[in-house]
Motif scaffolding. Structure first.
Motif, PDB file in Angstrom:
ATOM      1  N   LYS B 111       0.806  -1.214   0.000  1.00 33.48           N
ATOM      2  CA  LYS B 111       0.000   0.000   0.000  1.00 33.48           C
ATOM      3  C   LYS B 111       0.843   1.270   0.000  1.00 33.48           C
ATOM      4  O   LYS B 111       0.490   2.274  -0.618  1.00 33.48           O
ATOM      5  CB  LYS B 111      -0.913   0.012   1.228  1.00 33.48           C
ATOM      6  CG  LYS B 111      -2.296   0.468   0.842  1.00 33.48           C
ATOM      7  CD  LYS B 111      -3.320   0.428   1.920  1.00 33.48           C
ATOM      8  CE  LYS B 111      -4.547   1.178   1.453  1.00 33.48           C
ATOM      9  NZ  LYS B 111      -5.186   0.600   0.284  1.00 33.48           N
ATOM     10  N   TRP B 114       1.569   2.642  -3.375  1.00 31.61           N
ATOM     11  CA  TRP B 114       0.467   3.424  -3.956  1.00 31.61           C
ATOM     12  C   TRP B 114       0.488   4.841  -3.372  1.00 31.61           C
ATOM     13  O   TRP B 114       0.351   5.825  -4.090  1.00 31.61           O
ATOM     14  CB  TRP B 114      -0.889   2.796  -3.625  1.00 31.61           C
ATOM     15  CG  TRP B 114      -1.150   1.464  -4.224  1.00 31.61           C
ATOM     16  CD1 TRP B 114      -0.555   0.282  -3.904  1.00 31.61           C
ATOM     17  CD2 TRP B 114      -2.096   1.161  -5.256  1.00 31.61           C
ATOM     18  NE1 TRP B 114      -1.072  -0.725  -4.655  1.00 31.61           N
ATOM     19  CE2 TRP B 114      -2.020  -0.223  -5.493  1.00 31.61           C
ATOM     20  CE3 TRP B 114      -3.001   1.932  -5.986  1.00 31.61           C
ATOM     21  CZ2 TRP B 114      -2.809  -0.877  -6.432  1.00 31.61           C
ATOM     22  CZ3 TRP B 114      -3.797   1.284  -6.926  1.00 31.61           C
ATOM     23  CH2 TRP B 114      -3.696  -0.098  -7.149  1.00 31.61           C
ATOM     24  N   GLU B 115       0.662   4.900  -2.044  1.00 30.91           N
ATOM     25  CA  GLU B 115       0.611   6.192  -1.360  1.00 30.91           C
ATOM     26  C   GLU B 115       1.773   7.081  -1.791  1.00 30.91           C
ATOM     27  O   GLU B 115       1.598   8.271  -2.043  1.00 30.91           O
ATOM     28  CB  GLU B 115       0.639   5.967   0.158  1.00 30.91           C
ATOM     29  CG  GLU B 115      -0.679   5.384   0.663  1.00 30.91           C
ATOM     30  CD  GLU B 115      -0.570   4.764   2.042  1.00 30.91           C
ATOM     31  OE1 GLU B 115      -1.587   4.291   2.556  1.00 30.91           O
ATOM     32  OE2 GLU B 115       0.558   4.741   2.599  1.00 30.91           O
ATOM     33  N   ALA B 117       3.367   6.965  -4.592  1.00 30.11           N
ATOM     34  CA  ALA B 117       3.134   7.431  -5.960  1.00 30.11           C
ATOM     35  C   ALA B 117       2.145   8.592  -5.963  1.00 30.11           C
ATOM     36  O   ALA B 117       2.267   9.528  -6.749  1.00 30.11           O
ATOM     37  CB  ALA B 117       2.609   6.279  -6.803  1.00 30.11           C
ATOM     38  N   GLU B 118       1.197   8.524  -5.045  1.00 29.03           N
ATOM     39  CA  GLU B 118       0.212   9.598  -4.955  1.00 29.03           C
ATOM     40  C   GLU B 118       0.869  10.874  -4.440  1.00 29.03           C
ATOM     41  O   GLU B 118       0.605  11.974  -4.926  1.00 29.03           O
ATOM     42  CB  GLU B 118      -0.910   9.163  -4.004  1.00 29.03           C
ATOM     43  CG  GLU B 118      -2.296   9.377  -4.570  1.00 29.03           C
ATOM     44  CD  GLU B 118      -3.355   8.818  -3.645  1.00 29.03           C
ATOM     45  OE1 GLU B 118      -3.145   7.729  -3.084  1.00 29.03           O
ATOM     46  OE2 GLU B 118      -4.398   9.482  -3.497  1.00 29.03           O
ATOM     47  N   CYS B 119       1.759  10.689  -3.462  1.00 23.93           N
ATOM     48  CA  CYS B 119       2.407  11.839  -2.839  1.00 23.93           C
ATOM     49  C   CYS B 119       3.270  12.619  -3.814  1.00 23.93           C
ATOM     50  O   CYS B 119       3.388  13.832  -3.716  1.00 23.93           O
ATOM     51  CB  CYS B 119       3.294  11.387  -1.669  1.00 23.93           C
ATOM     52  SG  CYS B 119       2.328  10.923  -0.247  1.00 23.93           S
ATOM     53  N   GLY B 121       2.659  13.094  -6.727  1.00 22.97           N
ATOM     54  CA  GLY B 121       1.787  13.786  -7.660  1.00 22.97           C
ATOM     55  C   GLY B 121       1.578  13.104  -8.997  1.00 22.97           C
ATOM     56  O   GLY B 121       1.276  13.764  -9.989  1.00 22.97           O
ATOM     57  N   THR B 123      -0.505  10.983 -11.708  1.00 19.91           N
ATOM     58  CA  THR B 123      -1.931  10.766 -11.957  1.00 19.91           C
ATOM     59  C   THR B 123      -2.227   9.280 -11.774  1.00 19.91           C
ATOM     60  O   THR B 123      -1.313   8.458 -11.668  1.00 19.91           O
ATOM     61  CB  THR B 123      -2.312  11.143 -13.392  1.00 19.91           C
ATOM     62  OG1 THR B 123      -1.672  10.222 -14.286  1.00 19.91           O
ATOM     63  CG2 THR B 123      -1.910  12.548 -13.721  1.00 19.91           C
ATOM     64  N   ARG B 124      -3.522   8.939 -11.771  1.00 18.93           N
ATOM     65  CA  ARG B 124      -3.903   7.557 -11.558  1.00 18.93           C
ATOM     66  C   ARG B 124      -3.251   6.624 -12.578  1.00 18.93           C
ATOM     67  O   ARG B 124      -2.751   5.548 -12.251  1.00 18.93           O
ATOM     68  CB  ARG B 124      -5.427   7.433 -11.627  1.00 18.93           C
ATOM     69  CG  ARG B 124      -5.889   6.082 -11.142  1.00 18.93           C
ATOM     70  CD  ARG B 124      -7.367   5.891 -11.163  1.00 18.93           C
ATOM     71  NE  ARG B 124      -7.640   4.469 -11.083  1.00 18.93           N
ATOM     72  CZ  ARG B 124      -7.611   3.764  -9.965  1.00 18.93           C
ATOM     73  NH1 ARG B 124      -7.324   4.328  -8.836  1.00 18.93           N
ATOM     74  NH2 ARG B 124      -7.860   2.456  -9.984  1.00 18.93           N
ATOM     75  N   GLN B 126      -0.514   7.184 -14.419  1.00 17.14           N
ATOM     76  CA  GLN B 126       0.944   7.129 -14.226  1.00 17.14           C
ATOM     77  C   GLN B 126       1.289   6.205 -13.064  1.00 17.14           C
ATOM     78  O   GLN B 126       2.220   5.417 -13.139  1.00 17.14           O
ATOM     79  CB  GLN B 126       1.485   8.535 -13.916  1.00 17.14           C
ATOM     80  CG  GLN B 126       1.570   9.419 -15.141  1.00 17.14           C
ATOM     81  CD  GLN B 126       1.963  10.835 -14.770  1.00 17.14           C
ATOM     82  OE1 GLN B 126       1.579  11.350 -13.710  1.00 17.14           O
ATOM     83  NE2 GLN B 126       2.737  11.466 -15.635  1.00 17.14           N
ATOM     84  N   ARG B 127       0.494   6.321 -11.995  1.00 15.80           N
ATOM     85  CA  ARG B 127       0.713   5.485 -10.819  1.00 15.80           C
ATOM     86  C   ARG B 127       0.643   4.010 -11.224  1.00 15.80           C
ATOM     87  O   ARG B 127       1.484   3.204 -10.859  1.00 15.80           O
ATOM     88  CB  ARG B 127      -0.414   5.755  -9.809  1.00 15.80           C
ATOM     89  CG  ARG B 127       0.040   6.374  -8.528  1.00 15.80           C
ATOM     90  CD  ARG B 127      -1.128   6.573  -7.620  1.00 15.80           C
ATOM     91  NE  ARG B 127      -2.154   7.409  -8.218  1.00 15.80           N
ATOM     92  CZ  ARG B 127      -3.401   7.521  -7.765  1.00 15.80           C
ATOM     93  NH1 ARG B 127      -3.786   6.855  -6.712  1.00 15.80           N
ATOM     94  NH2 ARG B 127      -4.267   8.296  -8.354  1.00 15.80           N
TER      95      ARG B 127
END
Lengths: 227, 215
Positions: B111, B114-115, B117-119, B121, B123-124, B126-127
């Motif tokens: 997890k 995922w976090e 990759a979100e941090c 910045g 996009t969904r 790209q992540r």
């Protein structure tokens, strides 16, 4: 071209379809019970002290898992009848299914057994349990409990695969449908009806296994916690 | 067994491989779509994908074959070649199983990845494409190779409804004319084994290797 669906001639045969579904249930039940016993014995054999027994079971498991059920059934049923051993078709179908599912069950149960901590066996030894008691209470039951979801899926797949037995002449649900097909020529409708019946059977089976699990595995614990 | 008979049997094996490869490519694409749909942010898509998987997994492949063989006629396309009908049925079948396998693999990526990759910045998409899928690929390889064995074995029933000439069909034809089941079905079994066993072994080796290096 606009196709006119006509289910009436197919549904008029519902007593036959019901009979076929009943044969499918019987085939699956017998193969599940016998296949489970065979698989458990083979899982035991794979962990045996005797090298020859381990190898023998290994050859059986790999041989079955890497060839299709259809070829196994052909080989077994047509092969046996060519050397003069004939048996009722349904008995042959059950035999072919049991030999097939035994190999898969063996691998699943073995994975369960391997996940049992060695400390459990030592503890059982310390308590002075007999070999049979250890096998039943410490090895088999916890192992099966742990892999129960995989076993359930495998047995549902077995029920669905029993349709292949129509190719050796078994008059189970799919075999009956073949017969109705040649009487009515409503091919697509028949397959739609079959689809619905098999779906219903697989959900009934999942429900049955869930209930069985509730009765057999009475210990309440969260999945994935150590045994 | 004569030379012609052996050739005929091998020809069947080629049919088996054709159908298997076609299924793996089309089923793989469909499976990937299914796996992504299962974890979609849109609830409707998730539910629809889950329902699809449930229904297909509760259907015998033989019934799917029948629906794909007679179905095109119904919707007015006319009859399709046996290979296409068989591949379509196998693709539907694989989409459900591969979809479920791959969803599990995607979700088993930790997890924090995922976090993270979100941090930074992303996009969904790209992540997914740059962080999650490359890691999921490692986890997914052994079970995917294992599923290829299932595909090869399952092609054997394409002849029962659809009449596509593959290995088991050709073996049955030979047996019907000579009645030597042990030879022909034995040879067919050996050919299937030769196709499946290396994959099974490879899958197990991969499992050991990739597991050992997994952080």
């Amino acid at each position: 071209m606009k196709y006119q669906f006509d289910f009436s001639s197919v549904l008029a045969q519902w007593p036959l379809l019901l009979e076929g579904a009943w044969v499918t249930i019987q085939l699956s039940f017998l193969a599940t019970v016998a296949g489970f016993v065979l698989g458990a014995l083979c899982a035991l054999g794979r962990g045996s002290r005797h090298g020859w027994l381990r190898r023998l079971v290994g050859v059986y498991v790999e041989g079955i898992r890497n060839t299709p059920l259809l070829i196994q059934a052909y080989f077994l049923i047509f092969g046996l009848s060519s050397v003069g051993v004939t048996m009722p078709i349904l008995a042959g179908a059950v035999l072919a299914l049991v030999i097939n599912i035994g190999a898969y069950t063996c691998e699943i149960i073995r994975a369960g057994i391997e996940s049992i901590h060695k400390g459990q066996l030592e503890a059982a030894d310390c308590l002075g349990m007999s070999k049979l008691q250890v096998f039943w209470h410490v090895i088999l039951r916890p192992a099966v409990e742990r892999v129960y979801p995989s076993l359930t899926s495998q047995f549902v797949l077995l029920m669905l695969a029993s349709s292949i037995m129509s190719s050796i002449g078994a008059e189970e649900l799919f075999g009956i449908a073949n017969r109705i097909q040649s009487d009515t020529f409503r091919n697509f409708e028949i397959f739609l009806v079959l689809w619905a019946i098999y779906l219903a059977l697989s959900y009934m089976m999942r429900l049955g296994f869930w209930l069985l699990g509730q009765i057999v595995f009475t210990r309440r614990r969260k999945l994935g916690t150590p045994l | 067994m004569t030379h012609e008979q052996l050739t005929y049997l091998l020809l069947g094996a080629v049919g088996t491989l054709e159908l298997s490869v076609l299924t793996f490519i089309a089923g793989g694409l469909a499976g990937l779509g299914m796996a992504l749909a299962r974890i979609s942010p849109v609830r409707g898509v998730r539910v629809a994908a889950a329902a699809w998987i449930q229904v297909v997994q509760g259907t015998p492949l033989l019934v799917l074959m029948g629906l794909c063989f007679y179905g095109p006629n119904i919707i007015g396309i006319g009859s399709v070649p046996a290979l296409v009908a068989a591949a379509l049925a196998m693709t539907i079948y694989s989409s459900a199983f591969l979809g479920e396998i791959w969803r599990g693999c995607i979700q088993s990526v930790h997890k924090s990845q995922w976090e993270a990759a979100e941090c930074i910045g992303l996009t969904r998409w790209q992540r997914m494409a740059k962080v999650v899928l490359p890691q999921a690929l490692r986890i997914a390889t052994p079970p995917t190779v294992g599923f290829m064995v299932q595909i090869i074995k399952n092609t054997s029933i394409a002849s029962l409804v659809i009449g596509f000439a593959e290995l088991s069909y050709n073996a049955k034809v030979l047996n019907n004319s000579t009645f030597q089941p042990f030879i022909y079905f034995g040879c067919a079994a050996l050919l299937y084994f030769a196709m499946c066993y290396p994959l099974s072994r490879w899958s197990r080796t991969l499992e050991r290797k990739l597991n050992a290096t997994r952080g």
